[in-house]
Enzyme design. Structure first.
Site, PDB file in Angstrom:
ATOM      1  N   HIS A   1       0.829  -1.206   0.000  1.00  0.00           N
ATOM      2  CA  HIS A   1       0.000   0.000   0.000  1.00  0.00           C
ATOM      3  C   HIS A   1       0.864   1.257   0.000  1.00  0.00           C
ATOM      4  O   HIS A   1       0.522   2.260  -0.629  1.00  0.00           O
ATOM      5  CB  HIS A   1      -0.934   0.009   1.213  1.00  0.00           C
ATOM      6  CG  HIS A   1      -2.046   0.996   1.116  1.00  0.00           C
ATOM      7  ND1 HIS A   1      -2.035   2.198   1.783  1.00  0.00           N
ATOM      8  CD2 HIS A   1      -3.202   0.980   0.403  1.00  0.00           C
ATOM      9  CE1 HIS A   1      -3.142   2.861   1.509  1.00  0.00           C
ATOM     10  NE2 HIS A   1      -3.863   2.152   0.676  1.00  0.00           N
ATOM     11  N   CYS A   2       1.997   1.201   0.682  1.00  0.00           N
ATOM     12  CA  CYS A   2       2.890   2.356   0.788  1.00  0.00           C
ATOM     13  C   CYS A   2       3.519   2.749  -0.546  1.00  0.00           C
ATOM     14  O   CYS A   2       3.918   3.904  -0.726  1.00  0.00           O
ATOM     15  CB  CYS A   2       4.011   2.070   1.785  1.00  0.00           C
ATOM     16  SG  CYS A   2       3.472   1.588   3.427  1.00  0.00           S
TER      17      CYS A   2
END
Length: 374
Positions: free
Chosen positions: A355-356
């Site tokens: 997600h980062c």
């Protein structure tokens, strides 16, 4: 054409949609810092390429790479993935890229948050971060989206929206003195309303143990759909993560969202705990201004750090003992999406996960406004 606007999104009728709403595509950056990624960044590059390829099975993907890395990145990625030359200080597109907002007509604009590398000179992870602070503007120029330059520091991984006026955040991050020390909690809530259209802020406490972003919410909890949240969990009460996750669970169960609903919580098993090996730490170059990597250091591993794509979930594979159980939970939660696992330890070694390193651009489609009484 991309205009820089002097108003706020909420005043213009815009709000932050949910990640599970339709996307036009995904943006990523190509890793190369040898003082953060081990072995000349090549293992991380292979992991990023695998993530980009998995997402490209569901929606268009664009990867920004430096001039020095452009040709190599282009050769490592499938032809269907767009590669553009884009300078940055590292590869965390969730935090340095734009957070997009939409209106009822389906128009898309972007917020360009101020960025200080997760703490600036007070606990930040590297210096300088000047090129990172330009990434969002460049992405919005390429996407031809109008831009709001926010007058405060925030990262995309620190917020999670249900698309209906509710935000998840953590106190550890948003109230940290190394972000916006001049603001009170009420000041921050006002700005989250002004820039994201949020009417209800659900404050969790700390983030995942040893998360070097100062507890980003996207590593701890996220919305799966309106009224439903995935939460990192451990049953081991001796693990410091249990206190953090149990506190988050209690807050989530006591909360109401912007439409007055109680929340349903899905527990995602925690991997590990995972630690950096001596060989992994030794492969990272030491350099002034960058966070050193230390053998034995606990890694902030979390299956909540997955990406929701059009018709798919791309999740990190982190621990053979727990990968299958986490995948089963996600497949049960997201019955209408295909869950794809990608080996992601190399991303975790750099301080984050799937997600980062991703940031979605919402699709242009008419939407129902979440606007209502505050």
């Amino acid at each position: 054409m991309s205009r820089t606007l002097t108003t706020t999104p909420a005043a213009d009728g815009y709000w932050m949609p949910a990640e599970f709403e339709p996307h036009a595509g995904t943006w990523m950056l190509w890793p190369e810092r040898q003082d953060n990624w081990r072995a000349g960044a090549q293992p991380a590059q292979q992991a990023f390429a695998a993530v980009a390829t998995a997402i490209a099975g569901f929606e268009p993907v664009t990867v920004g790479a430096s001039a020095a890395q452009y040709e190599f990145a282009r050769a490592q990625l499938p032809e269907a993935i767009r590669v553009v030359e884009l300078s940055s200080n590292d590869a965390w597109m969730r935090d340095v890229g734009p957070t997009c907002v939409v209106n009822a007509a389906g128009d898309v604009r972007g917020i360009d948050w101020q960025f200080n590398a997760w703490g600036g000179l007070n606990g930040g992870l590297y210096f300088p971060w000047d090129q990172d602070d330009l990434v969002a503007r460049k992405v919005l120029e390429i996407e031809a989206c109008d831009r709001y330059r926010a007058p405060f520091i925030l990262e995309g991984g620190a917020i999670h929206s249900d698309g209906q006026g509710t935000l998840l955040v953590t106190e550890e991050c948003l109230l940290n003195a190394n972000r916006n020390p001049q603001f009170s909690r009420a000041d921050i809530e006002t700005r989250l309303h002004d820039y994201l259209g949020a009417r209800t802020i659900i404050w969790l406490g700390d983030g995942v143990v040893n998360d070097e972003t100062d507890g980003h919410v996207d590593n701890l909890a996220c919305f799966a759909r309106p009224g439903e949240v995935c939460l990192t969990w451990t049953d081991n009460r001796r693990d410091p993560q249990w206190r953090v996750s149990n506190d988050a669970l209690e807050r989530l169960m006591a909360a109401r969202d912007a439409r007055g609903r109680r929340l349903k919580v899905h527990k995602l098993p925690q991997p590990g705990p995972l630690k950096m090996t001596a060989a992994e730490a030794a492969g990272v170059q030491l350099r002034a201004g960058a966070k050193p990597r230390v053998a034995g250091e606990r890694l902030a591993g979390s299956y909540a750090n997955f990406y929701i794509a059009n018709g798919g979930i791309v999740m990190p594979l982190l621990d053979r003992r727990t990968d299958a159980a986490a995948l089963a939970v996600l497949q049960k939660v997201f019955r209408d999406r295909q869950v794809v696992g990608v080996p992601a330890r190399e991303i975790l070694l750099g301080g984050g996960n799937i997600h980062c390193i991703t940031q979605q651009i919402p699709a242009v489609t008419a939407r129902k406004s979440p606007a209502g009484p505050a």
